[in-house]
Design a protein around this motif. Structure first.
Motif, mmCIF file in Angstrom:
data_model
loop_
_atom_site.group_PDB
_atom_site.id
_atom_site.type_symbol
_atom_site.label_atom_id
_atom_site.label_comp_id
_atom_site.label_asym_id
_atom_site.label_seq_id
_atom_site.Cartn_x
_atom_site.Cartn_y
_atom_site.Cartn_z
ATOM 1 N N PHE A 56 37.527 -64.083 -46.456
ATOM 2 C CA PHE A 56 36.527 -64.934 -45.824
ATOM 3 C C PHE A 56 35.363 -64.046 -45.377
ATOM 4 N N VAL A 57 34.189 -64.245 -45.979
ATOM 5 C CA VAL A 57 32.993 -63.453 -45.662
ATOM 6 C C VAL A 57 31.960 -64.389 -45.051
ATOM 7 N N LEU A 58 31.523 -64.082 -43.839
ATOM 8 C CA LEU A 58 30.589 -64.939 -43.108
ATOM 9 C C LEU A 58 29.324 -64.161 -42.773
ATOM 10 N N ILE A 59 28.161 -64.749 -43.105
ATOM 11 C CA ILE A 59 26.859 -64.145 -42.793
ATOM 12 C C ILE A 59 26.155 -65.045 -41.785
ATOM 13 N N VAL A 60 25.706 -64.459 -40.678
ATOM 14 C CA VAL A 60 25.119 -65.212 -39.569
ATOM 15 C C VAL A 60 23.703 -64.710 -39.320
ATOM 16 N N GLY A 61 22.778 -65.620 -39.074
ATOM 17 C CA GLY A 61 21.398 -65.235 -38.762
ATOM 18 C C GLY A 61 20.544 -66.466 -38.524
ATOM 19 N N ASP A 62 19.307 -66.246 -38.106
ATOM 20 C CA ASP A 62 18.384 -67.351 -37.875
ATOM 21 C C ASP A 62 18.050 -68.052 -39.183
ATOM 22 N N SER A 63 17.487 -69.248 -39.047
ATOM 23 C CA SER A 63 16.983 -69.933 -40.224
ATOM 24 C C SER A 63 15.951 -69.052 -40.921
ATOM 25 N N THR A 64 15.968 -69.051 -42.236
ATOM 26 C CA THR A 64 15.069 -68.257 -43.086
ATOM 27 C C THR A 64 15.167 -66.754 -42.828
ATOM 28 N N ALA A 65 16.315 -66.289 -42.331
ATOM 29 C CA ALA A 65 16.509 -64.835 -42.217
ATOM 30 C C ALA A 65 16.816 -64.219 -43.571
ATOM 31 N N GLY A 66 17.243 -65.050 -44.534
ATOM 32 C CA GLY A 66 17.594 -64.548 -45.861
ATOM 33 C C GLY A 66 19.085 -64.503 -46.101
ATOM 34 N N LYS A 67 19.879 -65.284 -45.345
ATOM 35 C CA LYS A 67 21.340 -65.254 -45.452
ATOM 36 C C LYS A 67 21.824 -65.661 -46.842
ATOM 37 N N SER A 68 21.336 -66.813 -47.310
ATOM 38 C CA SER A 68 21.818 -67.329 -48.600
ATOM 39 C C SER A 68 21.403 -66.421 -49.751
ATOM 40 N N ARG A 69 20.192 -65.871 -49.671
ATOM 41 C CA ARG A 69 19.736 -64.985 -50.757
ATOM 42 C C ARG A 69 20.582 -63.717 -50.794
ATOM 43 N N LEU A 70 20.879 -63.163 -49.629
ATOM 44 C CA LEU A 70 21.721 -61.972 -49.566
ATOM 45 C C LEU A 70 23.098 -62.271 -50.162
ATOM 46 N N ALA A 71 23.685 -63.409 -49.781
ATOM 47 C CA ALA A 71 25.009 -63.769 -50.291
ATOM 48 C C ALA A 71 24.974 -63.958 -51.803
ATOM 49 N N TYR A 72 23.943 -64.620 -52.299
ATOM 50 C CA TYR A 72 23.813 -64.898 -53.731
ATOM 51 C C TYR A 72 23.727 -63.608 -54.543
ATOM 52 N N GLU A 73 22.832 -62.710 -54.126
ATOM 53 C CA GLU A 73 22.648 -61.475 -54.883
ATOM 54 C C GLU A 73 23.878 -60.578 -54.791
ATOM 55 N N ALA A 74 24.523 -60.554 -53.621
ATOM 56 C CA ALA A 74 25.691 -59.688 -53.449
ATOM 57 C C ALA A 74 26.855 -60.159 -54.312
ATOM 58 N N MET A 75 27.068 -61.475 -54.391
ATOM 59 C CA MET A 75 28.209 -61.931 -55.191
ATOM 60 C C MET A 75 27.971 -61.694 -56.684
ATOM 61 N N ARG A 76 26.707 -61.760 -57.117
ATOM 62 C CA ARG A 76 26.425 -61.529 -58.544
ATOM 63 C C ARG A 76 26.698 -60.071 -58.929
ATOM 64 N N VAL A 77 26.543 -59.164 -57.972
ATOM 65 C CA VAL A 77 26.876 -57.757 -58.224
ATOM 66 C C VAL A 77 28.371 -57.526 -58.092
ATOM 67 N N ALA A 78 28.987 -58.158 -57.076
ATOM 68 C CA ALA A 78 30.382 -57.848 -56.743
ATOM 69 C C ALA A 78 31.380 -58.499 -57.687
ATOM 70 N N VAL A 79 31.182 -59.782 -58.018
ATOM 71 C CA VAL A 79 32.207 -60.502 -58.785
ATOM 72 C C VAL A 79 31.553 -61.393 -59.848
ATOM 73 N N PRO A 80 30.819 -60.843 -60.790
ATOM 74 C CA PRO A 80 30.093 -61.676 -61.762
ATOM 75 C C PRO A 80 31.005 -62.527 -62.640
ATOM 76 N N ASP A 81 32.260 -62.118 -62.825
ATOM 77 C CA ASP A 81 33.166 -62.847 -63.714
ATOM 78 C C ASP A 81 33.985 -63.910 -62.992
ATOM 79 N N PHE A 82 33.871 -63.980 -61.658
ATOM 80 C CA PHE A 82 34.608 -64.997 -60.912
ATOM 81 C C PHE A 82 33.982 -66.371 -61.170
ATOM 82 N N MET A 83 34.786 -67.420 -60.972
ATOM 83 C CA MET A 83 34.262 -68.773 -60.998
ATOM 84 C C MET A 83 33.594 -69.064 -59.645
#
Length: 671
Positions: A56-83
């Protein structure tokens, strides 16, 4: 749900996952340029590491801090073959958990994770089921606004361990320590953005980084705020601004799903009228809606359309200094929502200290069988000035929990604490202290000495001791407690700040005025730094500081302090119990300067508002009647005051009982 799954590497549209779009560049393919190149955040490697590790990985921050973008880019590097499976709060979460268990090697994407923690939402058991078995290799990747995350620690001051709240807290605690993403970028991050010279949007955002976060500028957040504020002007888009205000307040009131057009129509008229109505020459509804939903430079819009409904852009909700939510909005919203939504609205009303609306919302929820609504309604009953009815209901609920869950279950222990809390509210302090004397060792045995609930029990006991007249003993206990609370929660935790505030109050009650003033001033500085100047706790500390200033002998300075905090309270909180308390004390202080006519006029107005806001039998209303009667003795004579006090004594006996301190004070004044 499994049929919607795709490989992480094939998830080419981050906007569909909740990443805010940016202003569109003038390129040959503007439709593919709504998200600029990713600027690596300082936390990027840590998020990649956690995703690769799984769980379970949780990212916390203000609105428009860039949470979703950070999560998106990190998962594409970390687990590109996962569903990749995108969770939606409106869907069957039990079915989601089953789909995840069937898939394995997958990422479950949770945007705005707080929406999954509402009544009937995600449970700890679902989380455990999805993560069970290391061979399955599942990542729960979630993002959450800081204010929503903080509620799962702050709320326990008002609702000790209500089941739904505690269930959400248990889910959050199952995650590792959250990755906290600051809205303002570090010098290293800004340097990376400046070096990406081919994209002018990044350069412009980096140049504004002394005032705003780079991500919020890219999402056009500040520009959207400016457009909204400017739109109220005559001949601009006042109806559009009113629609936005109504949608923003829906989210502040706890409704986090898109608002149907019909409800927006009903809500927005009062906002428009408050600003001038027809004088503003409001535009037609269709034009107003088109303006509010138009993206700024191709980025985000003030209202996000969702079929025939609309959701306020989350950046607007966190904007500091928003005015108080009008009563008319609560009254219009509650009859128009589902029972589950009413439950969430009730919690928002608790957070915003609107007890009447919390009571109404929880009543709707409990009549429709929403889990935990009965308990929440009992709490709201106590907060609305009916402590003894709350105690009777809580004792029933405690018995039910003890029978169903056992005497040592955390929910059963929580019910005992809340019985004590409202006994104290009713003035039966010795009974409340006796309950906590037995509860504290039980919580320590079951939960541990450093558990927040154990510490809250001991803090509550110290507060009740102080209120019963044993200020020195209470002071000793709070001084012993504070290091333990700080060690367990951290120096900037809201409960630590509030414990320090209680310590400062107790110093004042013990007659150590200079020490109390110094301690309260330090708490205020830290609250302004951690919570912000507009936070209700910060405003409350400023009120306490004014009372201590008066206790020190500086009446004129105390009046100035109260007038200053009153202006901020009325702007931020509106008609609110704390605003009424400030007006009450200001009236008392004015009488002490000899301005008795002005003081009488002020307390008469406060009394009218107290009866409207709290009801005629609430302790605060009765206390205002008492001080009003004392001033009437000066302005209208002792006979008028004696008549008022006699009637008040009887009303206090009826509402609070003969043993309540206020009843006894008034009885002494009648002799």
């Amino acid at each position: 749900m499994a049929e919607r799954a795709q490989r992480v590497r094939d998830a080419a549209d981050p906007i569909s996952l909740g990443v805010h779009p940016s202003a569109v560049r003038r390129t040959s393919r503007p439709e593919s340029d709504r998200v600029p190149a990713f600027v690596e955040r300082d936390q990027f490697d840590e998020v990649v590491r956690r995703i690769m590790q799984g769980g379970f990985v949780l990212i916390v921050g203000d609105s428009t801090a860039g949470k979703s973008r950070l999560a998106y880019e990190a998962m594409r590097v970390a687990v590109p073959d996962f569903m990749l499976l995108q969770a939606r709060p409106s869907e069957d979460l039990q079915a989601l958990a089953a789909a995840v268990c069937a898939l394995g090697r997958c990422v479950v994407w949770f945007d705005e994770f707080d929406q999954f923690l509402r009544a009937g939402g995600l449970t700890l058991q679902m989380v455990k089921d999805m993560l069970a078995g290391r061979e399955r290799q599942v990542v729960l990747l979630a993002s959450m606004r800081s204010k929503e995350y903080d509620r799962y620690s702050a709320r326990q001051r008002d609702v000790t361990d209500a089941t739904t709240w505690r269930a959400g807290r248990e889910v959050l605690l199952h995650a590792a320590e959250p990755v906290e993403l600051d809205r303002l970028w570090s010098p290293q991050e800004i340097g990376r953005a400046q070096r990406m010279g081919e994209d002018p949007r990044l350069r412009a955002a980096a140049q504004a980084s002394d005032r705003f976060g780079v991500a919020e500028v890219l999402a056009a957040g500040p520009e959207l705020i400016s457009d909204w504020m400017h739109a109220w002007q005559t001949g601009e888009h006042p109806r559009g601004a009113a629609l936005v205000a109504a949608a923003v307040d829906c989210r502040r009131m706890g409704l986090h799903r898109p608002v149907p057009t019909s409800l927006l129509v009903a809500l927005h008229e009062s906002y428009l009228s408050a600003r001038g109505g027809a004088v503003l020459r409001p535009e037609p509804f269709a034009e107003a809606l088109a303006w509010a939903t138009a993206p700024v430079q191709g980025a985000s819009s003030l209202l996000l359309p969702d079929q025939e409904s609309y959701l306020a852009f989350d950046y607007l909700i966190d904007f500091p200094g928003l005015p108080a939510i009008p009563e008319r909005s609560w009254e219009t919203l509650l009859p128009a929502v589902s029972a589950e939504d009413a439950f969430d609205i009730g919690w928002a009303a608790v957070d915003l200290m609107r007890p009447t609306f919390a009571l109404e919302a929880f009543d709707i929820a409990r009549r429709h069988g929403v889990p935990d609504a009965d308990y929440a309604h009992a709490i709201a009953l106590g907060n609305a000035g009916q402590p003894l009815p709350a105690v009777r209901r809580l004792r029933q609920l405690h018995h039910e929990r003890e029978t169903r869950l056992g005497p040592d279950h955390p929910d059963t222990l929580a019910a005992r604490h809340d019985v004590a809390r409202y006994l104290a509210e009713a003035g039966r302090l010795s009974e409340a202290i006796a309950i906590l004397d037995r509860l504290a060792p039980d919580r320590e045995r079951v939960l541990g000495a450093r558990h927040a609930a154990t510490l809250v029990t001991r803090t509550s006991k110290a507060r009740f001791l102080r209120d019963s007249g044993a200020a020195p003993e209470a002071l000793h206990q709070l001084r012993q407690l504070l290091p333990h609370v700080t060690a367990a929660l951290g120096p900037d935790h809201v409960d630590v700040l509030l414990t320090r505030q209680e310590l400062a109050r107790t110093l004042g009650r013990a007659g150590q005025t200079a020490d109390a003033l110094a301690a309260m001033t330090e708490v205020l500085e830290d609250q302004e730094r951690v919570l912000g100047a507009a936070h209700p706790h910060t405003l409350s500390t400023r009120f306490d500081l004014a009372l201590l200033t008066r206790q020190s002998g500086d009446l004129n300075k105390a009046i100035r302090q109260l007038e200053a905090v009153l202006g901020d309270q009325e702007r931020i909180l509106g008609l609110h119990s704390r605003t009424l308390s400030t007006r009450h004390q200001l009236g008392r202080f004015l009488a002490q300067t000899g301005e008795v006519e002005r003081a009488q006029e002020m307390l008469s107005a406060v009394l009218t508002d107290q009866e409207h806001f709290h009801g005629s039998s609430h302790p605060r209303t009765l206390a205002t009647r008492y001080d009003h009667a004392l001033i009437m003795r000066l302005t209208r004579g002792p006979q008028v005051a004696a008549t008022l006090l006699t009637a008040l004594e009887e009303d206090c006996r009826q509402a609070l009982g003969s043993s309540h301190p206020l009843t006894q004070t008034i009885a002494a004044a009648c002799r």
